[in-house]
Design an enzyme around this catalytic site. Structure first.
Site, PDB file in Angstrom:
ATOM      1  N   GLU A  80      23.999   2.377 -44.540  1.00 43.54           N
ATOM      2  CA  GLU A  80      23.404   3.590 -43.974  1.00 43.54           C
ATOM      3  C   GLU A  80      24.472   4.528 -43.422  1.00 43.54           C
ATOM      4  O   GLU A  80      24.364   5.758 -43.550  1.00 43.54           O
ATOM      5  CB  GLU A  80      22.426   3.220 -42.858  1.00 43.54           C
ATOM      6  N   GLU A 123      17.084   1.576 -34.009  1.00 41.18           N
ATOM      7  CA  GLU A 123      15.739   2.023 -33.653  1.00 41.18           C
ATOM      8  C   GLU A 123      14.709   0.904 -33.735  1.00 41.18           C
ATOM      9  O   GLU A 123      13.819   0.791 -32.902  1.00 41.18           O
ATOM     10  CB  GLU A 123      15.288   3.174 -34.576  1.00 41.18           C
ATOM     11  N   ASN A 131      23.090  -1.376 -41.598  1.00 43.07           N
ATOM     12  CA  ASN A 131      23.745  -0.239 -40.954  1.00 43.07           C
ATOM     13  C   ASN A 131      24.958   0.250 -41.739  1.00 43.07           C
ATOM     14  O   ASN A 131      25.273   1.440 -41.734  1.00 43.07           O
ATOM     15  CB  ASN A 131      24.185  -0.613 -39.536  1.00 43.07           C
ATOM     16  N   ALA A 186      21.658   6.402 -38.100  1.00 45.29           N
ATOM     17  CA  ALA A 186      22.016   5.163 -38.785  1.00 45.29           C
ATOM     18  C   ALA A 186      22.580   4.129 -37.816  1.00 45.29           C
ATOM     19  O   ALA A 186      22.405   2.924 -38.004  1.00 45.29           O
ATOM     20  CB  ALA A 186      23.029   5.452 -39.891  1.00 45.29           C
ATOM     21  N   ASP A 213       3.224 -24.924  -4.574  1.00 42.61           N
ATOM     22  CA  ASP A 213       4.247 -24.770  -5.610  1.00 42.61           C
ATOM     23  C   ASP A 213       4.546 -23.308  -5.936  1.00 42.61           C
ATOM     24  O   ASP A 213       5.518 -23.020  -6.641  1.00 42.61           O
ATOM     25  CB  ASP A 213       3.800 -25.472  -6.900  1.00 42.61           C
ATOM     26  N   THR A 221      10.938  -0.697 -43.938  1.00 43.17           N
ATOM     27  CA  THR A 221      11.376  -1.698 -44.917  1.00 43.17           C
ATOM     28  C   THR A 221      12.250  -2.775 -44.286  1.00 43.17           C
ATOM     29  O   THR A 221      12.329  -3.889 -44.805  1.00 43.17           O
ATOM     30  CB  THR A 221      12.135  -1.013 -46.068  1.00 43.17           C
ATOM     31  N   ASP A 222      12.929  -2.503 -43.191  1.00 41.94           N
ATOM     32  CA  ASP A 222      13.696  -3.530 -42.479  1.00 41.94           C
ATOM     33  C   ASP A 222      12.843  -4.260 -41.451  1.00 41.94           C
ATOM     34  O   ASP A 222      13.071  -5.430 -41.170  1.00 41.94           O
ATOM     35  CB  ASP A 222      14.907  -2.903 -41.774  1.00 41.94           C
ATOM     36  N   ASP A 228       1.009 -27.288  -9.813  1.00 40.68           N
ATOM     37  CA  ASP A 228      -0.411 -26.952  -9.921  1.00 40.68           C
ATOM     38  C   ASP A 228      -1.009 -26.474  -8.606  1.00 40.68           C
ATOM     39  O   ASP A 228      -2.114 -25.961  -8.585  1.00 40.68           O
ATOM     40  CB  ASP A 228      -1.197 -28.169 -10.418  1.00 40.68           C
ATOM     41  N   ASP A 254       6.336 -31.095 -10.000  1.00 42.90           N
ATOM     42  CA  ASP A 254       5.506 -31.733  -8.997  1.00 42.90           C
ATOM     43  C   ASP A 254       4.986 -33.046  -9.589  1.00 42.90           C
ATOM     44  O   ASP A 254       5.137 -33.305 -10.786  1.00 42.90           O
ATOM     45  CB  ASP A 254       4.344 -30.790  -8.643  1.00 42.90           C
TER      46      ASP A 254
END
Length: 922
Positions: A710, A287, A707, A283, A645, A738-739, A641, A329
């Site tokens: 949980e 993760e 959390n 919990a 550079d 689900t989260d 470019d 530049d």
């Protein structure tokens, strides 16, 4: 070889210094010098074994944490879930392997730019050899179109001009001479008698003696600077690593506490205590955090891609949001990198030319009448004809390799050809009507070029060049189709217009012509380039990109400083900077690369806070400025470019390259590529970067909130022996499924309207600070647990298994049948999922009401909630999955209670937010 001021030596002194001669080197000398100096090639850096690199990638703290999360999932019987977590580790390691080997890719790109073969003098004989076999002291023979294989000093030159854009970024041809140069106020790249590896010969031919090869060349120095720039993890990556370490430590500590209390205080079985400890750890571990943030970055990259912004490194999206300084530049970045005729002067009239670049679409407007010129003027007709005839360039339309019109040859000549086409002329027809008979090429001393054409038994001489030089050769001037004497008054007027064009940072060319009786040669410049008729002046420039000025204004409003670092001259750079609004003060200081070399770091650091144009900059100068800015705590973005550079692009917090005009080396070095060369895309990218940080905070707030509901059940079970209201399998399901989807939906929130009106985020601003923790764990998490626990209790109350012990003044959960317990557990699990749906809407905005930003304005979040709901129903009603989670089907009346959690939770948070804002406004 140690660098001697070789530009100051005479030819014989150079031969003595390099132990060479006009016949070149002998085979024995070449062999000895190859052993001493090595091959003329770029040295490949040490590459560690892939296995060793792979072990490093999969053993970093974040990967170890995910390995542990996968192992925990397998220990509790979820083999499939654990395998998915480990797959994430493997995918992340592949990405890391790719990103950290980009330096080698850059080197490979640079190596491809070097020539394969070269022509040298060996033993007095011309000899073609592989360019890698060239050594110091070799004499190389060069002609137009050749790529120069090593750094060398010219000892003979005839109309010799080079394109040094690979080193300086500036595409204007550079005139090269063979005479000694005694000045000491120039950088090595500025000396006109030195030529450099990787550059190309535009015109003429010459002979040069090599003094540097391989990694000792200017090109090699760029490669070495690029290799030495190690990529550091972004501030966000460091914070995420710190958060995961901290939460892991907290989770382990809580798990140990619960295990000890369970065994020694409460007296439960070791197996049950271990199960509770694993539940606490599962919990507490975030993760889904790493996967959420990685996917959030990927989604941001996908949103930017259709806008022509290709992000090669995911975490750079967030770094863009904290950029405080943009170093850019000029040529090819702020400008088109294509010379364009802007003004034409004739004694008859003065004209402005519309259109940008090599696209031959534009108009010529008379400044006298303000109308579009229809080319009835004979003066303009002759100017256009001369521009086509005295010209070696070619103009090509877009093709499979080039997405726009492009020129071959000298940029100035390409601009003249485009101008003539805007007149309505057809170059091929004119060239056929006036076939070229002879050419006197451009020369640094003469500062002009002439071509001779046949027409009606006469010769037409067309000349272009520096105005003062051309004016000196003219005796007449064309006025309204008539040739009149060029008197002193007219000469003064022409010189005055020339100065006016030059003060506007226009490059000025004069055009002249002469018709003489037909003759067969030989042709000498003294007899040909005299008695010319002056036609007019052409003012041209490399114009700013059309979108740059507005983008610069937005960037400045966002509190971001801009600095121009260019290889061009200071006055030209200042003119462009003023045109686009980069400079706000009346007078600005121009600092050259040679001045920077004379400064120490402290003196240069003091200049970096001022509005200064940095001109004539070499790659090491740009790199030094970037490193000093970073040392001052600035978050630096570098836009470029060219090959020159690449070191600065690699060293910057965010390296940005132009996609169409950018060199391969610049694009390989960059973190971000503007695929359409649209400078305003930078504003979009920065806005996305700023919003992604806020969106990640919203996602973390959302994830952390779950959390508490949980973790607390495991504490209540361990301490008060209350039935466990949430299983470990359910915790994993909430965190990873689900989260996860709603958290990703929050990462898709649109930027706030004022995102580019606020100053840059501080580099040290915490992703997770005290207000976020208080909101997630104390207020939101506590409310969620309370509401969900009421659901759990309601099941026991309905079944008569919750009694009030009046003697001890507490509620007692009676031993019930398994069906009642599983129903209560399923209710609590479904409640956590649903109350998180309400939390998702609360987290969408910190300042505004959800109604203001639109309840359904984030379709990704709506889709995520629907997807999570489907998964929730599958875990409750789909038998194979329901058995794994030990769920039971819930009756409809219970779903009414669960559904009420969303509006109740949202209402509680809405009232709390209003009360907080009212208290804060006092």
């Amino acid at each position: 070889m140690a660098f001697l001021p070789i530009q100051t030596l005479t030819t014989q002194e150079i031969f003595d210094y390099l132990a060479s001669s006009d016949n070149g080197l002998s085979d024995r000398e070449v062999s000895d010098r190859t052993g001493l100096y090595g091959q003329n090639c770029l040295i490949e850096p040490y590459r560690s074994l892939p296995v060793k690199q792979w072990i490093q990638y999969i053993s970093n703290p974040m990967s170890l944490l995910l390995w542990g999360a996968g192992l925990i999932s397998m220990l509790i019987g979820h083999m499939g879930l654990g395998s998915v977590i480990w797959i994430i580790v493997v995918i992340n390691s592949f990405f890391t392997f790719w990103s950290e080997r980009r330096a080698i890719q850059v080197l490979d790109t640079l190596r491809k730019m070097l020539p394969v073969n070269a022509a040298v003098l060996r033993n007095g004989q011309r000899k073609p050899i592989p360019a890698s076999e060239i050594v110091p002291g070799d004499i190389i023979l060069l002609t137009a179109g050749d790529r120069i294989p090593a750094d060398a000093r010219l000892i003979e030159s005839y109309g010799f001009r080079t394109n040094q854009s690979a080193l300086t970024g500036e595409v204007m041809p550079v005139v090269k001479i063979s005479e000694p140069i005694l000045r000491d106020d120039l950088s090595e790249l500025e000396y006109p008698n030195l030529i450099f590896s990787g550059t190309t010969v535009i015109s003429g031919n010459g002979k040069a003696i090599v003094y540097q090869t391989g990694m000792a060349t200017q090109f090699g120095r760029i490669a070495q600077l690029t290799q030495n720039q190690n990529e550091e993890p972004s501030h966000l990556q460091q914070q995420i690593l710190h958060i995961t370490k901290y939460l892991s430590a907290v989770g382990i500590l809580l798990a140990v506490i619960i295990f000890v209390i369970g065994i020694f205080d409460i007296g439960i079985q070791k197996k049950d205590a271990l199960a509770l400890s694993i539940g606490i750890l599962a919990a507490a571990l975030p993760e889904g955090l790493a996967a959420t943030i990685t996917l959030a970055f990927a989604m941001a990259v996908q949103r930017l891609a259709p806008k022509g912004i290709f992000v090669k490194k995911l975490s750079v999206v967030e770094t863009l949001g904290s950029v405080s300084v943009i170093c850019t530049d000029k040529s090819g970045t702020l400008t088109q990198n294509q010379m364009t005729v802007r003004e034409i002067w004739t004694k008859e009239d003065r004209y402005s030319v519309t259109g940008v670049g090599y696209d031959p679409c534009g108009e010529v407007i008379s400044m006298k009448t303000g109308t579009i010129q229809e080319f009835k003027s004979s003066d303009l007709v002759l100017i256009g004809r001369t521009s086509i005839l005295c010209n070696n360039s070619r103009l090509l339309p877009s093709d499979s390799e080039q997405s726009a019109w492009h020129g071959l040859g000298d940029q100035t000549e390409s601009a003249l050809r485009v101008m003539a086409i805007k007149f309505g002329m057809k170059p091929t027809a004119i060239e056929n009507e006036f076939p070229r008979m002879y050419e006197i090429p451009f020369d640094a001393h003469r500062k002009r070029m002439s071509t001779i054409h046949t027409t009606n038994n006469q010769l037409l001489i067309c000349t272009k060049g520096a105005p003062k030089e051309i004016l000196h050769l003219c005796s007449d001037i064309l006025i309204e189709g008539q040739t009149l004497e060029l008197n002193e008054e007219l000469r003064e007027e022409i010189l005055q217009i020339n100065d006016e064009f030059s003060s506007s940072s226009l490059r000025v060319l004069a055009l002249a012509q002469r018709e003489i009786p037909y003759q067969k040669g030989p042709f000498y410049e003294d007899s040909i380039e005299c008695g010319l008729t002056f036609l007019g002046l052409i003012g041209m420039m490399d114009p700013p990109r059309t979108e740059v000025a507005r983008a610069v204004q937005t960037i400045k409003q966002a509190g971001i400083r801009m600095m121009m670092m260019t290889g061009d001259y200071g006055l030209t750079a200042e003119s462009i900077a003023r045109r686009i609004g980069m400079i706000s003060i009346k007078t600005t200081r121009l600092v050259t690369g040679s001045e920077i070399e004379a400064m120490d770091d402290e003196a240069l650091s003091q200049l970096l806070s001022q509005e200064i144009i940095y001109s004539r900059m070499a790659p090491e100068h740009k790199l030094r400025i970037v490193n000093l800015l970073k040392a001052q705590g600035e978050v630096v973005a570098v836009i470029g470019d060219g090959v020159n550079d690449t070191p600065a692009i690699r060293a910057a917090d965010v390296g940005i390259a132009m996609g169409l005009t950018g060199s391969d080396a610049a694009k390989e070095s960059a973190d971000v590529i503007l695929m359409r060369d649209d400078f305003s895309s930078i504003v979009t990218a920065i806005g996305e970067g700023r919003s992604i940080f806020a969106n990640i905070r919203k996602s973390i707030t959302y994830i952390f909130a779950s959390n508490i509901p949980e973790i607390l059940p495991f504490f209540l079970t361990a301490i008060f022996k209350i039935p466990l209201v949430l299983t470990v399998a359910q915790v994993i399901a909430i965190d990873f499924v689900t989260d996860l989807f709603p958290a990703l939906g929050l990462c898709s929130e649109k930027p706030e309207p004022d995102v580019m009106l606020c100053p840059p985020r501080r580099k040290d601003q915490l992703l997770v600070d005290r207000p976020l923790l208080l909101q997630s764990f104390l207020r939101t998490g506590g409310t969620e647990f309370f509401l969900c626990f009421l659901l759990f209790v309601s099941v026991y109350w309905d079944s008569g298994n919750l009694l009030f012990d009046s003697l001890n003044r507490k509620f007692v959960f009676m031993q019930s049948n398994e069906q009642v317990y599983l129903t209560a557990v399923t209710m609590y699990y479904a409640g956590v999922v649903f109350v998180q749906f309400g939390n998702a809407f609360v987290c969408r905005t910190e300042k505004n009401n959800v109604k203001k930003i639109g309840l359904f304005s984030n379709p990704h979040l709506i889709f995520a909630i629907v997807l999570s709901s489907l998964f929730l129903m599958m875990t409750i009603y789909f038998t194979p999955v329901k058995i794994i989670f030990q769920h039971v089907s819930l009756p409809f009346v219970y779903w009414l209670r669960i559904s009420l959690l969303v509006p109740v939770f949202y209402l509680i948070e809405r009232i709390r937010k209003q009360l907080f804002e009212s208290w804060k406004g006092r």
